[in-house]
Enzyme design. Structure first.
Site, mmCIF file in Angstrom:
data_model
loop_
_atom_site.group_PDB
_atom_site.id
_atom_site.type_symbol
_atom_site.label_atom_id
_atom_site.label_comp_id
_atom_site.label_asym_id
_atom_site.label_seq_id
_atom_site.Cartn_x
_atom_site.Cartn_y
_atom_site.Cartn_z
ATOM 1 N N ASP A 5 0.822 -1.205 0.000
ATOM 2 C CA ASP A 5 0.000 0.000 0.000
ATOM 3 C C ASP A 5 0.860 1.261 0.000
ATOM 4 O O ASP A 5 0.591 2.225 -0.732
ATOM 5 C CB ASP A 5 -0.909 0.014 1.233
ATOM 6 C CG ASP A 5 -1.998 -1.037 1.157
ATOM 7 O OD1 ASP A 5 -2.876 -0.920 0.299
ATOM 8 O OD2 ASP A 5 -1.957 -1.979 1.960
ATOM 9 N N THR A 6 1.889 1.259 0.829
ATOM 10 C CA THR A 6 2.718 2.453 0.951
ATOM 11 C C THR A 6 3.514 2.711 -0.317
ATOM 12 O O THR A 6 3.666 3.869 -0.743
ATOM 13 C CB THR A 6 3.659 2.328 2.157
ATOM 14 O OG1 THR A 6 2.885 2.027 3.323
ATOM 15 C CG2 THR A 6 4.423 3.612 2.389
#
Length: 405
Positions: A177-178
């Site tokens: 996600d990051t």
């Protein structure tokens, strides 16, 4: 002594940029967090009933996740029901004056609300739209649900994590996600620059979780293409680079990177293995890779009889890169983190203070800052709507209809 909340006297690099964030949890909101730290006004739209689920993830203090305090700082919260036509109308009016839209819904969600990129850019030709999803907005997998863990697997990362022959493990944080958020942030900055320099037109940025992971996989595909080699899990070692591994000490583990040619000689001298340091076949990386097990055993035999600090002191004196495996406690107590303002004290709207990560990257003229703490659900709804020109009566009517909170 605790560092206080970061406050920059200079305007942020993105001052004057208005961002509307419709995403939730991690990928979209992390992009919004990053833009907000450098001066952008970030207006976060949340569902009136529950808000962003991240508010209730992991450890809760005074009813709210402490993770939320980091992820949503420098943001305004508008509780708006986008499932209702009136809510969609409000969102469109807000987006008409915005510079950036961030969303990380399943592909087709925006279109179902009458907010396709084509419709939004007809209202606001300069709008930059960041769309983060599991598999992207096109392709045969576009409609499949995708979370970061799946993106990490499809991107090739999970196959390489863990010990050889054992179950693949996650890296301990939501790295997929990051990574997608950071790629999305880069895309937003590129699009804003292009808009400024080349005529004011916005564009759509399409980020797939697995592609963001795949983008950092180094030589994975070229090695398969050229040699048919499938890179496998290698635990803490760095395959094809030697020596670089984790080694046991009396009180834990230490990471040692002795893979430079001159560094290797200094490392071998420090551990009393000049025979290896002076061996002609070990003068370069290819030779060391061929004898990596022997080299690792020699280093481990030396570290095993010493404490972590003894190892670090001796290797530092020899100018050999090495480091301990930090826990949260180690980071919190480390003077280098403090000296670089990487641990800041943040006041929350719940009335307590909490130490939070500082801001990366560090800009010399327009550094990032924490201008406001994370909002409660709908804290800024009335102020934002009033700023759009809605009257007190109109706002009250939307509230009575359940469109806002």
């Amino acid at each position: 002594m605790q560092e206080k909340i970061s406050q920059s006297l200079q305007p942020g690099a993105l001052a004057g940029v208005r961002v509307v964030e419709m995403g939730q949890l991690i990928a979209g909101p992390f992009a919004g967090k990053t833009l907000g730290e450098f001066g952008a006004e970030v207006i976060k739209i949340e569902t009136p009933e529950t808000g962003d689920p991240l508010r209730n993830w992991r450890m809760i203090k005074d009813g709210t996740s402490v993770w939320w305090q980091v992820q949503s700082r420098n943001k305004k919260s508008v509780a708006l029901d986008l499932r209702q036509p009136q809510g969609q109308d409000v969102a469109k009016a807000l987006l008409k004056e915005a510079d950036v839209l961030i969303e990380n819904f399943r592909p087709g969600t925006l279109e179902g609300w009458g907010m396709s990129p084509e419709e939004l850019q007809a209202l606001n030709p300069g709008l930059v739209i960041l769309r983060i999803s599991g598999y992207g907005q096109t392709g045969p997998y576009r409609d499949l649900p995708g979370f970061g863990v799946v993106g990490e697997a499809m991107g090739g990362l999970r196959h390489l994590t863990g010990e050889p022959g054992r179950v693949p493990v996650r890296v301990g944080v939501s790295i997929g996600d990051t990574l997608a958020a950071l790629h999305g942030t880069i895309g937003v900055l590129l699009a804003l620059y292009h808009r400024k320099v080349h005529g004011g037109k916005g564009q759509v940025i399409d980020v797939a979780l697995h592609e963001a992971v795949f983008n950092i996989m180094e030589s994975l595909i070229p090695e398969y293409s050229a040699f048919g080699a499938v890179r496998e899990a290698a635990g803490s070692a760095l395959p094809g680079i030697a020596p670089s591994n984790a080694y046991p000490c009396q009180d834990g583990w230490v990471l040692v990177a002795g893979n430079g040619d001159s560094i290797f000689k200094r490392l071998m001298q420090t551990i009393g293995r000049e025979d290896l340091g002076n061996a002609p076949d070990l003068a370069n990386n290819a030779g060391r890779v061929a004898r990596v097990q022997e080299i690792d055993e020699a280093i481990a035999a030396w570290t095993r009889t010493r404490s972590i600090q003894e190892v670090l002191d001796q290797l530092s004196a020899a100018r050999v890169p090495a480091g301990r495996v930090y826990t949260a406690k180690d980071i919190y107590e480390d003077p280098h983190y403090r000296a670089r303002d990487m641990i800041l004290q943040q006041e929350t709207r719940d009335g307590y203070t909490v130490d939070v990560p500082g801001i990366v990257p560090k800009l010399s003229e327009t550094p990032g800052s924490i201008r406001s703490s994370a909002p409660g659900l709908g804290d800024d709804t009335d102020a934002v709507l009033a700023g759009m020109g809605l009257s007190t009566e109109q706002i009250a009517q939307l509230r009575a209809q359940g469109v806002i909170q």
